[in-house]
Design a protein around this motif. Structure first.
Motif: not given
Length: 122
Positions: A25-34, A94-98
Motif C-alpha cells: 500500500g505504499v511506494r516503498f522507496d519513497d519512505h524511510a523505515i525504522g 517492530y518495523c514502522a514507516q517514518y
C-alpha cells in the motif's frame, strides 16, 4: 499502509537472526523505515532506520556493529540482520514507516507493523 514484520524466533546467545519487514500500500522507496523493539516492562526503543538511500542508515549505540539494516525496494522489504545476539536483545521487534522528526523517536513514525518476537537465551 500495511507493514508485516517476520523472522523472529528463539536463538542462543551469540547467534543470528534476520528480520523482514514487508510493506504494502505504499511506494516503498519513497519512505524511510525504522526498526524498534520493546522488552517486557520497558518502553519501545529505537534500533535502526534506513532512509531511501541505503547509504543513509542510523543505529542505536547498543546494536552498532552487530545489527545491519538493509532494504530491497523492488521487493518492498526492509531487513534487519542481527548478529552476536545477547540476552538483552530479547524483545518484540517492530518495523514502522517514518513520518517526520528524529529517526530515533517513536513519535516520528506513523504506521507500525504487528511485531515479531525475538528471544535470546543462554
Amino acid at each position: 499502509v500495511q507493514l508485516q514484520a517476520s523472522g523472529g524466533g528463539l536463538v542462543r546467545t551469540g547467534g543470528s537472526l534476520r528480520l523482514s519487514c514487508a510493506a504494502s500500500g505504499v511506494r516503498f522507496d519513497d519512505h524511510a523505515i525504522g526498526w524498534f523493539r520493546q522488552a517486557p516492562g520497558k518502553e519501545r526503543e529505537f534500533v535502526a532506520a534506513s532512509r531511501r538511500s541505503i547509504s543513509n542508515t542510523f543505529y542505536a549505540e547498543s546494536v552498532k556493529g552487530r545489527f545491519t539494516i538493509s532494504r530491497d525496494n523492488a521487493k518492498n522489504t526492509v531487513y534487519l540482520q542481527m548478529n552476536s545476539l545477547k540476552s538483552e536483545d530479547t524483545a518484540v521487534y517492530y518495523c514502522a514507516q517514518y513520518s517526520s522528526g528524529s529517526y530515533d523517536r517513536v513519535e516520528s513514525y506513523d504506521s507500525w507493523g504487528q511485531g515479531t518476537q525475538v528471544t535470546v537465551s543462554s
